[in-house]
Write an enzyme that holds these catalytic residues in place. Structure first.
Site, PDB file in Angstrom:
ATOM      1  N   MET A 191      23.887 -64.684   1.701  1.00 22.71           N
ATOM      2  CA  MET A 191      22.547 -65.050   1.515  1.00 22.71           C
ATOM      3  C   MET A 191      21.719 -63.751   1.064  1.00 22.71           C
ATOM      4  SD  MET A 191      21.473 -68.063   1.608  1.00 22.71           S
ATOM      5  CE  MET A 191      21.019 -69.622   2.239  1.00 22.71           C
ATOM      6  N   SER A 192      20.608 -63.356   1.782  1.00 25.29           N
ATOM      7  CA  SER A 192      19.842 -62.318   1.297  1.00 25.29           C
ATOM      8  C   SER A 192      20.276 -60.894   1.294  1.00 25.29           C
ATOM      9  CB  SER A 192      18.276 -62.260   1.579  1.00 25.29           C
ATOM     10  OG  SER A 192      17.583 -63.451   0.857  1.00 25.29           O
ATOM     11  N   ALA A 193      21.362 -60.671   1.954  1.00 22.93           N
ATOM     12  CA  ALA A 193      22.001 -59.403   2.005  1.00 22.93           C
ATOM     13  C   ALA A 193      22.833 -58.949   0.805  1.00 22.93           C
ATOM     14  CB  ALA A 193      23.224 -59.443   3.222  1.00 22.93           C
ATOM     15  N   LYS A 195      20.983 -58.916  -1.898  1.00 26.70           N
ATOM     16  CA  LYS A 195      20.088 -58.315  -2.542  1.00 26.70           C
ATOM     17  C   LYS A 195      20.396 -56.804  -2.652  1.00 26.70           C
ATOM     18  CE  LYS A 195      16.153 -61.097  -1.841  1.00 26.70           C
ATOM     19  NZ  LYS A 195      16.680 -62.549  -1.135  1.00 26.70           N
TER      20      LYS A 195
END
Length: 470
Positions: A191-193, A195
């Site tokens: 998921m947003s890790a 980024k």
């Protein structure tokens, strides 16, 4: 090798091998507008949308009458007992095509993303695997003082919906645990890790002279001059400080919901963008001057992803492979989610194994060098740890001394510890001064208790780090 005049069109069945092959038409190439922004989209069978989520903490309904509401019928407390894709039960419950990334389905789908949507492989390369020596310690017995009371690390992992947990100290694995059927060779959604890895990749291209973070976004993507990104710099993207209005909620018709349908569910909704590029081109509202404050919006990372593809001429999957995954000695391929134009979802689509994420974290602990090669620029790592925009009130509840910089959360500006975080409880926590790194892969339920789960995660990480530092 495809020429600039070829396009992968609809697949056809190979009558000999029962596999799929592709006919050719116009190419999706990184150097076309916004990487395939102007390319023809491969047609997909139309699927009727039955329902939309009205709350980001609710499961999302499916795409036909049989799927509708199924996600809401499964009790969260039975998440670990779900029998999805059971080889002995061909009549098992179907996973909805819309909302597969939400609980309770996420307990299974986060480990099987390429069975749910389009992805691109991130090759580990031909070189030897970096060894991770072990010096295992009984860290599961450590007692943590959580806000809700004392519990052991082992109990915490069970209660906080962990799928995998890896701790490295002084270059050695000191604790490794797999739960919920995760295996060492299985990739798990970050998921947003994701980024933070994209932010690190940006530093590599800056170091190569391909990119200047002080330049306007429109210097690299002139097509965005007609959008609210006009006047924003690449550094604004890295710090999520542009003034562009983007609705990150999952209310009906929000920008985030449109992104999910375009990039994760691959479902057409009349009047909605078909791709991430089309979504970005639709962003025309500015809510504050660029650079004023940190405001978390996933689309900032996706715009950054288009910048990286434009300046390099490579897809993000190939960039990650070439610049990080192969040189760091990954053991397994990773992969990343794609939209219909072939754009990799920079804001949350990476999938990788627990140990390979440990190799990436250890590389950061060691200043970016391994095997006689400087893989990650040390000055970029120091820049991440030393800068940052202050968090707003909600963020300070979890990180009282926190900040955000270059797509990383700064867990503590005094210690200069950095934290990659993703929906559902994905964590890469790095404290170079303590020679400590921890990776936790999880599937939190989509309910109202996730702030407390993050607080518990942080309490466990700090307790384990301090115990090892004694």
């Amino acid at each position: 090798m495809l020429s600039s005049g070829t396009l992968l069109t609809a697949p056809a069945a190979d009558p000999i091998k029962g596999k799929m092959f592709f006919r050719f038409g116009t190419a999706r190439l990184p150097n076309s507008a916004g990487r395939a922004s102007g390319a023809e989209i491969v047609p997909k069978p139309h699927l009727r949308i039955v329902g939309f989520p009205s709350d980001r903490n609710r499961s999302i309904r499916g795409t036909d009458d049989d799927d509708a509401g199924r996600a809401q019928e499964v009790e969260e407390e039975n998440m670990t007992d779900m029998q999805l894709r059971n080889p002995r039960n061909p009549g098992a419950q179907l996973i909805p095509r819309v909302g597969w990334d939400r609980s309770p389905w996420s307990r299974w789908t986060f480990q099987h993303v390429r069975e749910m949507t389009a992805t691109a492989p991130i090759w580990r390369g031909p070189d030897p695997v970096r060894p991770l020596p072990e010096s295992l310690q009984p860290l599961g017995d450590i007692v943590v003082n959580f806000p809700g009371g004392e519990r052991s690390v082992d109990d915490f992992l069970e209660r906080n919906f962990a799928n995998g947990f890896l701790v490295l100290h002084r270059g050695r694995i000191v604790f490794e645990r797999y739960l919920n059927n995760l295996a060492p060779h299985n990739q798990h959604l970050l998921m947003s890790a994701t980024k933070s890895l994209v932010g690190t990749l940006t530093g590599i291209l800056v170091n190569k002279g391909l990119l200047d973070v002080k330049r306007p976004v429109t210097h690299y993507l002139p097509e965005l001059a007609v959008t609210a990104y006009r006047g924003a710099t690449v550094q604004h993207l890295l710090d999520m400080s542009s003034g562009v209005f983007y609705d990150e909620t999952l209310t009906e018709g929000s920008h985030m919901q449109k992104a999910l349908f375009a990039g994760w569910y691959h479902q057409r909704v009349p009047g909605w963008p078909r791709t991430y590029w089309e979504l970005i081109l639709s962003l025309d509202k500015v809510e504050r001057p660029h650079g004023t404050l940190f405001n978390y919006r996933s689309i900032e990372t996706d715009v950054l992803g288009f910048v990286l593809e434009r300046v390099s001429g490579l897809s993000q999957a190939d960039l990650i492979s070439q610049e990080i995954w192969a040189p760091m000695g990954a053991e397994e391929d990773a992969y990343i989610v794609l939209d219909d134009a072939g754009f990799a979802i920079s804001g949350g689509g990476l999938c990788a194994t627990l140990r390979d994420l440990g190799r990436f974290a250890q590389l950061l602990v060691e200043g970016g060098a391994w095997g006689g090669r400087q893989i990650l620029p040390n000055n970029w790592i120091e820049e991440i740890r030393s800068g940052g925009l202050k968090l707003q009130d909600g963020g300070r509840q979890l990180l009282p001394n926190g900040a955000y910089h270059n797509q990383w959360w700064i867990e503590d500006t005094h210690r200069r510890t950095i934290w990659a975080r993703g929906h559902g409880g994905q964590t890469l926590y790095i404290d170079p001064d303590a020679e400590f790194a921890a990776i936790k892969l999880s599937t939190f339920p989509d309910d109202d208790n996730n702030n407390q789960r993050w607080i518990d995660d942080r309490a466990a990480l700090l307790t384990i780090r301090d115990a090892l530092s004694q």
